[in-house]
Design a protein around this motif. Structure first.
Motif, PDB file in Angstrom:
ATOM      1  N   ARG A  99      -3.201  -5.960  14.605  1.00  0.00           N
ATOM      2  CA  ARG A  99      -2.294  -4.864  14.947  1.00  0.00           C
ATOM      3  C   ARG A  99      -2.231  -3.912  13.755  1.00  0.00           C
ATOM      4  O   ARG A  99      -1.483  -4.134  12.808  1.00  0.00           O
ATOM      5  N   PRO A 100      -3.039  -2.844  13.767  1.00  0.00           N
ATOM      6  CA  PRO A 100      -2.963  -1.847  12.702  1.00  0.00           C
ATOM      7  C   PRO A 100      -1.627  -1.120  12.754  1.00  0.00           C
ATOM      8  O   PRO A 100      -1.028  -0.963  13.817  1.00  0.00           O
ATOM      9  N   GLU A 101      -1.165  -0.686  11.595  1.00  0.00           N
ATOM     10  CA  GLU A 101       0.103   0.032  11.510  1.00  0.00           C
ATOM     11  C   GLU A 101       0.011   1.060  10.380  1.00  0.00           C
ATOM     12  O   GLU A 101      -0.494   0.762   9.299  1.00  0.00           O
ATOM     13  N   HIS A 102       0.522   2.249  10.649  1.00  0.00           N
ATOM     14  CA  HIS A 102       0.536   3.309   9.642  1.00  0.00           C
ATOM     15  C   HIS A 102       1.925   3.929   9.670  1.00  0.00           C
ATOM     16  O   HIS A 102       2.469   4.197  10.737  1.00  0.00           O
ATOM     17  N   GLY A 103       2.506   4.139   8.514  1.00  0.00           N
ATOM     18  CA  GLY A 103       3.815   4.776   8.484  1.00  0.00           C
ATOM     19  C   GLY A 103       4.750   4.132   7.488  1.00  0.00           C
ATOM     20  O   GLY A 103       4.335   3.412   6.588  1.00  0.00           O
ATOM     21  N   THR A 104       6.038   4.399   7.685  1.00  0.00           N
ATOM     22  CA  THR A 104       7.053   3.942   6.749  1.00  0.00           C
ATOM     23  C   THR A 104       7.514   2.543   7.118  1.00  0.00           C
ATOM     24  O   THR A 104       7.821   2.256   8.262  1.00  0.00           O
ATOM     25  N   CYS A 105       7.553   1.700   6.126  1.00  0.00           N
ATOM     26  CA  CYS A 105       7.996   0.322   6.301  1.00  0.00           C
ATOM     27  C   CYS A 105       8.498  -0.180   4.961  1.00  0.00           C
ATOM     28  O   CYS A 105       7.844   0.030   3.936  1.00  0.00           O
ATOM     29  N   CYS A 106       9.643  -0.815   4.974  1.00  0.00           N
ATOM     30  CA  CYS A 106      10.162  -1.415   3.738  1.00  0.00           C
ATOM     31  C   CYS A 106      10.255  -0.394   2.600  1.00  0.00           C
ATOM     32  O   CYS A 106       9.851  -0.669   1.470  1.00  0.00           O
ATOM     33  N   TYR A 107      10.727   0.788   2.916  1.00  0.00           N
ATOM     34  CA  TYR A 107      10.943   1.848   1.931  1.00  0.00           C
ATOM     35  C   TYR A 107       9.663   2.305   1.245  1.00  0.00           C
ATOM     36  O   TYR A 107       9.677   2.686   0.079  1.00  0.00           O
ATOM     37  N   ALA A 108       8.568   2.309   1.988  1.00  0.00           N
ATOM     38  CA  ALA A 108       7.307   2.825   1.466  1.00  0.00           C
ATOM     39  C   ALA A 108       6.438   3.304   2.622  1.00  0.00           C
ATOM     40  O   ALA A 108       6.484   2.754   3.715  1.00  0.00           O
ATOM     41  N   LEU A 109       5.653   4.324   2.364  1.00  0.00           N
ATOM     42  CA  LEU A 109       4.636   4.769   3.311  1.00  0.00           C
ATOM     43  C   LEU A 109       3.424   3.874   3.079  1.00  0.00           C
ATOM     44  O   LEU A 109       2.913   3.795   1.957  1.00  0.00           O
ATOM     45  N   GLN A 110       2.995   3.176   4.140  1.00  0.00           N
ATOM     46  CA  GLN A 110       1.934   2.186   4.007  1.00  0.00           C
ATOM     47  C   GLN A 110       0.912   2.308   5.126  1.00  0.00           C
ATOM     48  O   GLN A 110       1.238   2.722   6.230  1.00  0.00           O
ATOM     49  N   ASP A 111      -0.306   1.908   4.814  1.00  0.00           N
ATOM     50  CA  ASP A 111      -1.324   1.608   5.810  1.00  0.00           C
ATOM     51  C   ASP A 111      -1.477   0.100   5.786  1.00  0.00           C
ATOM     52  O   ASP A 111      -1.521  -0.506   4.704  1.00  0.00           O
ATOM     53  N   LYS A 112      -1.547  -0.522   6.962  1.00  0.00           N
ATOM     54  CA  LYS A 112      -1.664  -1.975   6.996  1.00  0.00           C
ATOM     55  C   LYS A 112      -2.278  -2.433   8.303  1.00  0.00           C
ATOM     56  O   LYS A 112      -2.367  -1.678   9.263  1.00  0.00           O
ATOM     57  N   VAL A 113      -2.667  -3.685   8.290  1.00  0.00           N
ATOM     58  CA  VAL A 113      -3.089  -4.362   9.508  1.00  0.00           C
ATOM     59  C   VAL A 113      -2.430  -5.737   9.501  1.00  0.00           C
ATOM     60  O   VAL A 113      -2.355  -6.399   8.474  1.00  0.00           O
ATOM     61  N   TRP A 114      -1.893  -6.109  10.666  1.00  0.00           N
ATOM     62  CA  TRP A 114      -1.230  -7.394  10.842  1.00  0.00           C
ATOM     63  C   TRP A 114      -2.131  -8.344  11.624  1.00  0.00           C
ATOM     64  O   TRP A 114      -2.859  -7.933  12.519  1.00  0.00           O
ATOM     65  N   VAL A 115      -2.038  -9.620  11.295  1.00  0.00           N
ATOM     66  CA  VAL A 115      -2.692 -10.694  12.033  1.00  0.00           C
ATOM     67  C   VAL A 115      -1.782 -11.913  11.883  1.00  0.00           C
ATOM     68  O   VAL A 115      -1.117 -12.063  10.864  1.00  0.00           O
ATOM     69  N   SER A 116      -1.720 -12.742  12.915  1.00  0.00           N
ATOM     70  CA  SER A 116      -0.873 -13.933  12.848  1.00  0.00           C
ATOM     71  C   SER A 116      -1.718 -15.194  12.877  1.00  0.00           C
ATOM     72  O   SER A 116      -2.717 -15.268  13.588  1.00  0.00           O
ATOM     73  N   ASP A 117      -1.282 -16.199  12.109  1.00  0.00           N
ATOM     74  CA  ASP A 117      -2.005 -17.469  12.096  1.00  0.00           C
ATOM     75  C   ASP A 117      -1.688 -18.268  13.361  1.00  0.00           C
ATOM     76  O   ASP A 117      -0.891 -17.830  14.191  1.00  0.00           O
ATOM     77  N   PRO A 118      -2.315 -19.434  13.556  1.00  0.00           N
ATOM     78  CA  PRO A 118      -2.113 -20.194  14.790  1.00  0.00           C
ATOM     79  C   PRO A 118      -0.660 -20.595  15.062  1.00  0.00           C
ATOM     80  O   PRO A 118      -0.300 -20.829  16.216  1.00  0.00           O
ATOM     81  N   ASP A 119       0.174 -20.679  14.030  1.00  0.00           N
ATOM     82  CA  ASP A 119       1.581 -21.019  14.216  1.00  0.00           C
ATOM     83  C   ASP A 119       2.467 -19.790  14.368  1.00  0.00           C
ATOM     84  O   ASP A 119       3.676 -19.909  14.504  1.00  0.00           O
ATOM     85  N   GLY A 120       1.879 -18.596  14.302  1.00  0.00           N
ATOM     86  CA  GLY A 120       2.648 -17.367  14.465  1.00  0.00           C
ATOM     87  C   GLY A 120       3.133 -16.737  13.170  1.00  0.00           C
ATOM     88  O   GLY A 120       3.834 -15.730  13.209  1.00  0.00           O
ATOM     89  N   ALA A 121       2.783 -17.302  12.024  1.00  0.00           N
ATOM     90  CA  ALA A 121       3.185 -16.697  10.750  1.00  0.00           C
ATOM     91  C   ALA A 121       2.395 -15.403  10.546  1.00  0.00           C
ATOM     92  O   ALA A 121       1.169 -15.420  10.525  1.00  0.00           O
ATOM     93  N   PRO A 122       3.100 -14.267  10.421  1.00  0.00           N
ATOM     94  CA  PRO A 122       2.404 -12.993  10.284  1.00  0.00           C
ATOM     95  C   PRO A 122       1.895 -12.734   8.862  1.00  0.00           C
ATOM     96  O   PRO A 122       2.582 -13.007   7.887  1.00  0.00           O
ATOM     97  N   TRP A 123       0.690 -12.213   8.788  1.00  0.00           N
ATOM     98  CA  TRP A 123       0.057 -11.783   7.543  1.00  0.00           C
ATOM     99  C   TRP A 123      -0.206 -10.287   7.649  1.00  0.00           C
ATOM    100  O   TRP A 123      -0.586  -9.786   8.699  1.00  0.00           O
ATOM    101  N   GLU A 124      -0.057  -9.591   6.533  1.00  0.00           N
ATOM    102  CA  GLU A 124      -0.403  -8.176   6.475  1.00  0.00           C
ATOM    103  C   GLU A 124      -1.359  -7.922   5.321  1.00  0.00           C
ATOM    104  O   GLU A 124      -1.201  -8.477   4.245  1.00  0.00           O
ATOM    105  N   PHE A 125      -2.377  -7.122   5.575  1.00  0.00           N
ATOM    106  CA  PHE A 125      -3.200  -6.528   4.522  1.00  0.00           C
ATOM    107  C   PHE A 125      -2.702  -5.096   4.446  1.00  0.00           C
ATOM    108  O   PHE A 125      -2.721  -4.382   5.458  1.00  0.00           O
ATOM    109  N   TYR A 126      -2.225  -4.659   3.273  1.00  0.00           N
ATOM    110  CA  TYR A 126      -1.568  -3.357   3.203  1.00  0.00           C
ATOM    111  C   TYR A 126      -1.825  -2.659   1.874  1.00  0.00           C
ATOM    112  O   TYR A 126      -2.188  -3.269   0.881  1.00  0.00           O
TER     113      TYR A 126
END
Length: 131
Positions: A88-115
């Protein structure tokens, strides 16, 4: 050796988790034991420990890898997609910062972001899905 952060995660199924993290980081575990595995990564500098615990799998808020540029986020997005992982790519404001990121979740649902952080922001938007 360069110092690295260690994260110890409870996982429901050690085999499924090893498969996911091998795809996520493009590297096999450094050590495997019954109900246990660890990844000793140089990029990003990380020691990831997986402990099989069916009752506590996926209990984290989220985890992340900060990279230096949007092109690195794009490369991560392409690599994860090529591995067949739902992203799930995401672009915009998050956590008080303008970020580019991509989300992926592990088999248990724990979300990871590369940002990457592009700029500071005075307000946050979307905190319910990223922080």
């Amino acid at each position: 050796m360069t110092p690295r952060v260690q994260l110890a995660l409870n996982v429901s199924d050690i085999g499924e988790a090893i498969g996911f993290y091998t795809k996520l980081f493009g590297q096999e575990p450094a050590k495997r034991r019954d109900g246990y595995a660890n990844f000793a990564l140089d990029e990003p500098p990380l020691k990831l420990v997986l402990i099989e615990n069916a009752r506590s799998g996926g209990t984290l808020n989220h985890l992340g890898v900060e990279v230096g540029s949007s092109s690195e986020v794009t490369a991560a997005t392409e690599r994860l997609s090529e591995q067949g992982l739902p992203i799930r790519p995401e672009h915009g404001t998050c956590c008080y910062a303008l970020q580019d990121k991509v989300w992926v979740s592990d088999p248990d649902g724990a979300p990871w972001e590369f940002y990457t952080v592009l700029a500071d922001a005075k307000e946050t938007a979307g905190a319910e899905k990223c922080c």
